[in-house]
Motif scaffolding. Structure first.
Motif, PDB file in Angstrom:
ATOM      1  N   VAL A  79      -1.627  19.626  81.569  1.00  0.00           N
ATOM      2  CA  VAL A  79      -2.872  18.994  82.014  1.00  0.00           C
ATOM      3  C   VAL A  79      -2.635  18.003  83.141  1.00  0.00           C
ATOM      4  CG1 VAL A  79      -4.826  17.569  81.310  1.00  0.00           C
ATOM      5  CG2 VAL A  79      -3.909  19.290  79.744  1.00  0.00           C
ATOM      6  N   GLY A  80      -1.686  17.081  82.930  1.00  0.00           N
ATOM      7  CA  GLY A  80      -1.488  16.064  83.942  1.00  0.00           C
ATOM      8  C   GLY A  80      -0.074  15.570  84.051  1.00  0.00           C
ATOM      9  N   ALA A  81       0.851  16.253  83.410  1.00  0.00           N
ATOM     10  CA  ALA A  81       2.256  15.855  83.510  1.00  0.00           C
ATOM     11  C   ALA A  81       2.776  16.116  84.922  1.00  0.00           C
ATOM     12  CB  ALA A  81       3.099  16.623  82.495  1.00  0.00           C
ATOM     13  N   PRO A  82       3.764  15.343  85.363  1.00  0.00           N
ATOM     14  CA  PRO A  82       4.341  15.595  86.690  1.00  0.00           C
ATOM     15  C   PRO A  82       4.945  16.994  86.766  1.00  0.00           C
ATOM     16  CG  PRO A  82       5.079  13.485  85.799  1.00  0.00           C
ATOM     17  CD  PRO A  82       4.392  14.207  84.690  1.00  0.00           C
ATOM     18  N   ARG A  83       5.058  17.519  87.982  1.00  0.00           N
ATOM     19  CA  ARG A  83       5.731  18.791  88.175  1.00  0.00           C
ATOM     20  C   ARG A  83       7.186  18.671  87.759  1.00  0.00           C
ATOM     21  NH1 ARG A  83       3.569  21.767  92.798  1.00  0.00           N
ATOM     22  NH2 ARG A  83       5.524  21.497  93.906  1.00  0.00           N
ATOM     23  N   VAL A  84       7.779  19.789  87.396  1.00  0.00           N
ATOM     24  CA  VAL A  84       9.166  19.768  86.919  1.00  0.00           C
ATOM     25  C   VAL A  84      10.091  19.165  87.964  1.00  0.00           C
ATOM     26  CG1 VAL A  84      11.130  21.215  86.268  1.00  0.00           C
ATOM     27  CG2 VAL A  84       8.870  21.660  85.291  1.00  0.00           C
ATOM     28  N   ALA A  85       9.909  19.535  89.223  1.00  0.00           N
ATOM     29  CA  ALA A  85      10.768  18.989  90.277  1.00  0.00           C
ATOM     30  C   ALA A  85      10.685  17.465  90.303  1.00  0.00           C
ATOM     31  CB  ALA A  85      10.363  19.568  91.634  1.00  0.00           C
ATOM     32  N   ARG A  86       9.493  16.930  90.085  1.00  0.00           N
ATOM     33  CA  ARG A  86       9.311  15.484  90.078  1.00  0.00           C
ATOM     34  C   ARG A  86       9.974  14.850  88.851  1.00  0.00           C
ATOM     35  NH1 ARG A  86       9.562  10.805  92.329  1.00  0.00           N
ATOM     36  NH2 ARG A  86       7.967   9.303  91.685  1.00  0.00           N
ATOM     37  N   MET A  87       9.881  15.493  87.694  1.00  0.00           N
ATOM     38  CA  MET A  87      10.515  14.956  86.490  1.00  0.00           C
ATOM     39  C   MET A  87      12.030  14.916  86.651  1.00  0.00           C
ATOM     40  SD  MET A  87       8.220  16.269  83.235  1.00  0.00           S
ATOM     41  CE  MET A  87       7.985  17.989  83.690  1.00  0.00           C
ATOM     42  N   LEU A  88      12.595  15.936  87.276  1.00  0.00           N
ATOM     43  CA  LEU A  88      14.037  15.936  87.528  1.00  0.00           C
ATOM     44  C   LEU A  88      14.413  14.836  88.519  1.00  0.00           C
ATOM     45  CD1 LEU A  88      14.650  19.787  87.801  1.00  0.00           C
ATOM     46  CD2 LEU A  88      15.470  18.295  85.974  1.00  0.00           C
ATOM     47  N   GLU A  89      13.592  14.684  89.541  1.00  0.00           N
ATOM     48  CA  GLU A  89      13.859  13.655  90.548  1.00  0.00           C
ATOM     49  C   GLU A  89      13.861  12.270  89.905  1.00  0.00           C
ATOM     50  OE1 GLU A  89      11.857  11.913  94.677  1.00  0.00           O
ATOM     51  OE2 GLU A  89      11.078  13.751  93.757  1.00  0.00           O
ATOM     52  N   ARG A  90      12.893  12.018  89.032  1.00  0.00           N
ATOM     53  CA  ARG A  90      12.826  10.729  88.344  1.00  0.00           C
ATOM     54  C   ARG A  90      14.068  10.484  87.487  1.00  0.00           C
ATOM     55  NH1 ARG A  90       6.630  10.436  85.938  1.00  0.00           N
ATOM     56  NH2 ARG A  90       5.551  10.070  87.924  1.00  0.00           N
ATOM     57  N   ALA A  91      14.650  11.567  86.967  1.00  0.00           N
ATOM     58  CA  ALA A  91      15.843  11.442  86.128  1.00  0.00           C
ATOM     59  C   ALA A  91      17.124  11.406  86.954  1.00  0.00           C
ATOM     60  CB  ALA A  91      15.899  12.597  85.129  1.00  0.00           C
ATOM     61  N   GLY A  92      16.993  11.481  88.281  1.00  0.00           N
ATOM     62  CA  GLY A  92      18.168  11.445  89.141  1.00  0.00           C
ATOM     63  C   GLY A  92      18.922  12.750  89.205  1.00  0.00           C
ATOM     64  N   ILE A  93      18.238  13.861  88.919  1.00  0.00           N
ATOM     65  CA  ILE A  93      18.876  15.184  88.896  1.00  0.00           C
ATOM     66  C   ILE A  93      18.509  15.933  90.164  1.00  0.00           C
ATOM     67  CG2 ILE A  93      19.195  17.316  87.607  1.00  0.00           C
ATOM     68  CD1 ILE A  93      20.029  14.796  86.099  1.00  0.00           C
ATOM     69  N   PRO A  94      19.464  16.294  90.999  1.00  0.00           N
ATOM     70  CA  PRO A  94      19.152  17.044  92.217  1.00  0.00           C
ATOM     71  C   PRO A  94      18.782  18.491  91.916  1.00  0.00           C
ATOM     72  CG  PRO A  94      21.524  16.814  91.976  1.00  0.00           C
ATOM     73  CD  PRO A  94      20.910  15.994  90.880  1.00  0.00           C
TER      74      PRO A  94
ATOM     75  N   GLN B   4      20.295  11.977  78.295  1.00  0.00           N
ATOM     76  CA  GLN B   4      21.442  11.745  77.405  1.00  0.00           C
ATOM     77  C   GLN B   4      22.353  12.966  77.411  1.00  0.00           C
ATOM     78  OE1 GLN B   4      20.948   9.624  73.641  1.00  0.00           O
ATOM     79  NE2 GLN B   4      21.976  11.304  72.598  1.00  0.00           N
ATOM     80  N   ARG B   5      23.625  12.714  77.655  1.00  0.00           N
ATOM     81  CA  ARG B   5      24.597  13.801  77.697  1.00  0.00           C
ATOM     82  C   ARG B   5      25.271  13.928  76.333  1.00  0.00           C
ATOM     83  NH1 ARG B   5      26.256  16.570  81.911  1.00  0.00           N
ATOM     84  NH2 ARG B   5      25.532  14.982  83.400  1.00  0.00           N
ATOM     85  N   GLU B   6      25.219  15.127  75.768  1.00  0.00           N
ATOM     86  CA  GLU B   6      25.875  15.370  74.486  1.00  0.00           C
ATOM     87  C   GLU B   6      27.380  15.484  74.676  1.00  0.00           C
ATOM     88  OE1 GLU B   6      23.057  17.573  71.392  1.00  0.00           O
ATOM     89  OE2 GLU B   6      23.677  18.892  73.015  1.00  0.00           O
ATOM     90  N   ALA B   7      28.095  15.437  73.554  1.00  0.00           N
ATOM     91  CA  ALA B   7      29.552  15.554  73.607  1.00  0.00           C
ATOM     92  C   ALA B   7      29.978  16.884  74.212  1.00  0.00           C
ATOM     93  CB  ALA B   7      30.137  15.382  72.205  1.00  0.00           C
ATOM     94  N   ASN B   8      29.148  17.918  74.064  1.00  0.00           N
ATOM     95  CA  ASN B   8      29.493  19.228  74.621  1.00  0.00           C
ATOM     96  C   ASN B   8      29.197  19.332  76.112  1.00  0.00           C
ATOM     97  OD1 ASN B   8      26.674  19.742  74.865  1.00  0.00           O
ATOM     98  ND2 ASN B   8      26.604  20.564  72.787  1.00  0.00           N
ATOM     99  N   GLY B   9      28.660  18.259  76.707  1.00  0.00           N
ATOM    100  CA  GLY B   9      28.448  18.230  78.144  1.00  0.00           C
ATOM    101  C   GLY B   9      27.037  18.499  78.607  1.00  0.00           C
ATOM    102  N   VAL B  10      26.152  18.957  77.732  1.00  0.00           N
ATOM    103  CA  VAL B  10      24.780  19.266  78.136  1.00  0.00           C
ATOM    104  C   VAL B  10      24.009  17.966  78.342  1.00  0.00           C
ATOM    105  CG1 VAL B  10      22.628  20.396  77.479  1.00  0.00           C
ATOM    106  CG2 VAL B  10      24.828  21.434  76.857  1.00  0.00           C
ATOM    107  N   LEU B  11      23.292  17.886  79.466  1.00  0.00           N
ATOM    108  CA  LEU B  11      22.455  16.729  79.751  1.00  0.00           C
ATOM    109  C   LEU B  11      21.030  17.037  79.306  1.00  0.00           C
ATOM    110  CD1 LEU B  11      22.332  13.893  81.065  1.00  0.00           C
ATOM    111  CD2 LEU B  11      21.591  15.041  83.173  1.00  0.00           C
ATOM    112  N   HIS B  12      20.541  16.279  78.324  1.00  0.00           N
ATOM    113  CA  HIS B  12      19.202  16.504  77.778  1.00  0.00           C
ATOM    114  C   HIS B  12      18.219  15.490  78.345  1.00  0.00           C
ATOM    115  CE1 HIS B  12      19.879  19.642  74.791  1.00  0.00           C
ATOM    116  NE2 HIS B  12      21.054  19.093  74.588  1.00  0.00           N
ATOM    117  N   ILE B  13      17.047  16.004  78.741  1.00  0.00           N
ATOM    118  CA  ILE B  13      15.978  15.169  79.264  1.00  0.00           C
ATOM    119  C   ILE B  13      14.706  15.493  78.492  1.00  0.00           C
ATOM    120  CG2 ILE B  13      14.628  14.521  81.294  1.00  0.00           C
ATOM    121  CD1 ILE B  13      16.904  15.695  83.011  1.00  0.00           C
ATOM    122  N   VAL B  14      14.094  14.453  77.903  1.00  0.00           N
ATOM    123  CA  VAL B  14      12.791  14.599  77.245  1.00  0.00           C
ATOM    124  C   VAL B  14      11.850  13.604  77.914  1.00  0.00           C
ATOM    125  CG1 VAL B  14      11.540  14.685  75.071  1.00  0.00           C
ATOM    126  CG2 VAL B  14      14.012  15.106  75.091  1.00  0.00           C
ATOM    127  N   PRO B  15      11.100  14.044  78.930  1.00  0.00           N
ATOM    128  CA  PRO B  15      10.263  13.104  79.689  1.00  0.00           C
ATOM    129  C   PRO B  15       9.174  12.463  78.829  1.00  0.00           C
ATOM    130  CG  PRO B  15      10.530  15.196  80.851  1.00  0.00           C
ATOM    131  CD  PRO B  15      11.019  15.409  79.463  1.00  0.00           C
TER     132      PRO B  15
END
Length: 359
Positions: free
Chosen positions: A85-100, A66-77
């Motif tokens: 313990v078992g969460a995906p790696r950060v690179a994978r979480m970004l990939e799932r969100a469509g963030i290069p 979700q992008r705030e009015a100030n332009g920041v894109l927030h992601i809460v996986p």
């Protein structure tokens, strides 16, 4: 000029009652033209099943970026298992969100979000510790971050010292305040009633006993305590009001009803490393402040910061704060020097210096 891309890996998302330093840095950087992504600690199925995250709190958190009015894109996986313990790696979480990938800088303050994919996401990785982690999994991950990072920005001297000897540049940059948001309304220069207020977390770092003692010793003073799950450990005097969680947007108006802001820190040793954001928010709102003295909170009576060290001098500190001119203009001036805009100036200067060092 190419638009800078900045990634924050943070311990807290902005969809609850609190705002933390990473939210403010992200906002200011975005307002200055950067492309800012803010990824917070995942909410796992385990958190949901055990009730660590309530249904109400979960409903407030968007499932998708979700992008705030100030332009920041927030992601809460949302994940099955908690980090790390078992969460995906950060690179994978970004990939799932469509963030290069391909950020100019990553600023990480949540050790639980560290994995070796973070190092590959940006030219510059800066660790921004906001707390002391003397033991446990966060301590272990923190050491891994320090070993891999290009620089460290700590929120207090104590937090920086807790990292030990560093091989990379470091900076102490305490928390600031959104000065414009917390400023009293124009023309509101009437002295305020004898009301004290606390806004923040009510965990084991908060000294309920001190608040109750103040209230009993000063029955003519009203005390307002705002925070999630605002339940005192025992009965409180009639002049103590428990407000529960107050939405961030409503906090300035609450502060404008009070004369003194409270920082009744307990004897929890982790309080030594804190840089309470409320200190400057109270001042920006025109309050004097009474706080337990820590390495990061020292007495400055000239701007309305009064401190105590134990039970013997706590009442006197509160009385000095209540006598301070109200509204506290000297405190507002001090808060202006600690605005998030000024803090971001220093952060950007540090990032530039780290990049030049790497060239």
């Amino acid at each position: 000029m190419t638009q800078a891309r900045i990634l924050f890996l943070s311990h807290s998302h902005p969809f609850g009652p609190f705002r933390v330093g990473s939210h403010h840095y992200a906002r200011v950087l975005s307002e200055r033209g950067a492309d800012v992504v803010h990824l917070s600690t995942p909410i796992s199925l385990a958190h949901r099943v055990t009730g660590r995250v309530s249904r109400q709190d979960l409903a407030a958190v968007p499932r998708h970026p979700q992008r705030e009015a100030n332009g920041v894109l927030h992601i809460v996986p949302r994940t099955a298992l908690p980090a790390p313990v078992g969460a995906p790696r950060v690179a994978r979480m970004l990939e799932r969100a469509g963030i290069p990938a391909g950020f100019d800088a990553v600023l990480i303050d949540q050790p639980l979000l560290w994995d070796d994919s973070v190092r590959s996401l940006a030219e510059t990785v800066v660790y921004r510790p906001t707390d002391l982690y003397p033991a446990g999994v966060k301590n272990r991950l923190q050491q891994q971050i320090v070993d891999a990072a290009d620089g460290v920005i700590a929120t207090s001297d104590e937090v920086l010292r807790g990292l030990g000897s560093l091989r990379v540049p470091s900076l102490v940059l305490s928390n600031g305040a959104d000065v414009a948001r917390f400023a009293p309304p124009v023309g509101a220069d009437t002295a305020r009633d004898a009301r004290c207020v606390y806004v923040g977390a009510l965990d084991d770092r908060f000294d309920w006993e001190r608040v109750v003692a103040w209230a009993r010793a000063h029955p003519q003073v009203r005390f307002a305590i705002a925070g999630p799950e605002a339940s005192a450990p025992h009965t409180v005097p009639a002049n103590v009001e428990l407000l529960g969680a107050v939405p961030y947007a409503e906090v300035p108006a609450l502060l404008h009803t009070a004369r003194v802001g409270l920082l009744p820190l307990s004897d929890n040793p982790l309080n030594a490393g804190r840089s309470p954001m409320k200190l400057y928010e109270y001042l920006a709102a025109g309050l004097a402040v009474v706080a337990r003295e820590t390495p990061g909170i020292r007495e400055r009576s000239d701007v309305g910061i009064e401190v105590y060290t134990n039970e013997s001098d706590a009442d006197a500190a509160l009385e000095r704060a209540l006598r301070h001119p109200s509204p506290n203009q000297a405190g507002r001036d001090a808060a202006a020097d600690a605005s998030w805009e000024h803090r971001t100036d220093a952060l950007q200067d540090f990032l530039r210096a780290v990049r030049r060092r790497a060239e």
